[in-house]
Enzyme design. Structure first.
Site, short mmCIF file in Angstrom:
data_model
loop_
_atom_site.label_atom_id
_atom_site.label_comp_id
_atom_site.label_asym_id
_atom_site.label_seq_id
_atom_site.Cartn_x
_atom_site.Cartn_y
_atom_site.Cartn_z
CD GLU A 238 -2.38 1.17 2.89
OE1 GLU A 238 -3.45 1.77 3.02
OE2 GLU A 238 -1.81 0.55 3.83
CE LYS B 20 -7.09 0.81 4.11
NZ LYS B 20 -5.98 1.61 4.69
CB CYS C 90 -3.59 -1.58 5.12
SG CYS C 90 -2.55 -1.20 6.57
#
Length: 266
Positions: A40, A106, A142
């Site tokens: 990321e 995300k 993440c």
């Protein structure tokens, strides 16, 4: 299926970070990997204003990533930032290479541990998978790791592997949480989990930067039985791993958590 996890410490200059993408893609391809996964925020690390560096998926940064992937004959997955319609950015994974062109925004934003990602980042809403050599991979980023339903959705979509680029925030207990969450999500979905984080910037002489999640390292490959198979340390490195895709079906036959679900509850 041979994959490579590239644990780098991204800087603030997207051009410099492209050079790292190029070098890591070449090294992974030379090692025989079919896909290389970078963290990321590969485009630029957290801790600086993201709006000025964000680019669309047809912009120069993503275009150069595509060129690198094609030149090396490998699928590249890397984190970048794209403009969002409301003036924020989206935290985006580009996945590109021979036969693959996709992106994932995300879904779960890191509004935790004193950091508010949603102040500057807009959430995504779509589950995304890619196919490489007839193996399906789910994409996550993440903080998504704290939400087991996403990884079960990957499995329901036919994925045998979940890929998790990350830039994990440092702090007391955070390394323990990282390892625990990786193992739990792999076992929840009985899926291979390949997680690549930003290297700890202090290992290359950079200072910590307040609450910005700039990485702790410890990229890892976890099997569908929840066992940690391989893991890097805190500093930069390239982890090349061979995944036995047939193991997914074997584990699911023994641990039938997906088949045994009873939904909806309540």
């Amino acid at each position: 299926m041979r994959i490579a996890l590239s644990q780098i410490a991204a800087g603030t200059d997207p051009k410099d970070n492209l050079a790292a993408v190029r070098a890591q893609a070449r090294a992974a391809a030379q090692a025989g990997a079919r896909i290389v996964v970078l963290p990321e925020a590969t485009m630029t690390r957290f801790g600086i204003p993201l709006g000025p560096v964000a680019e669309p998926l047809d912009g120069p940064w993503a275009t150069e990533v595509r060129s690198i992937a094609q030149a090396e004959g490998i699928v590249v997955v890397a984190g970048m930032f794209t403009p969002a319609p409301d003036g924020r950015v989206t935290n985006t994974l580009i996945a590109t290479g021979p036969g693959v062109e996709a992106s994932y925004d995300k879904i779960h934003l890191y509004d935790a541990f004193g950091f508010a990602e949603s102040d500057t980042v807009a959430p995504g809403a779509e589950i995304v998978t890619i196919d490489v050599d007839d193996v399906r991979f789910g994409l996550a980023t993440c903080y998504d790791i704290r939400f087991p339903e996403l990884f079960r959705a990957h499995a329901d979509a036919g994925a045998a592997v979940s890929l998790l680029p990350a830039s994990w925030g440092a702090g007391p207990g955070k390394r323990d949480q990282w390892d625990l969450l990786l193992r739990a999500r792999a076992l929840d979905a009985t899926i291979w989990l390949a997680a690549v984080g930003q290297a700890d910037p202090t290992t290359i002489g950079e200072p910590t930067r307040g609450s910005a999640p700039t990485g702790i390292g410890y990229s890892a490959v976890v099997g569908p039985d929840g066992r940690m198979r391989e893991q890097l340390g805190a500093g930069p490195g390239l982890l090349v791993a061979d995944l036995d895709i047939a193991e997914v079906a074997s584990v699911r036959q023994k641990v039938s958590v997906l088949a045994n679900r009873r939904l909806p509850l309540g």
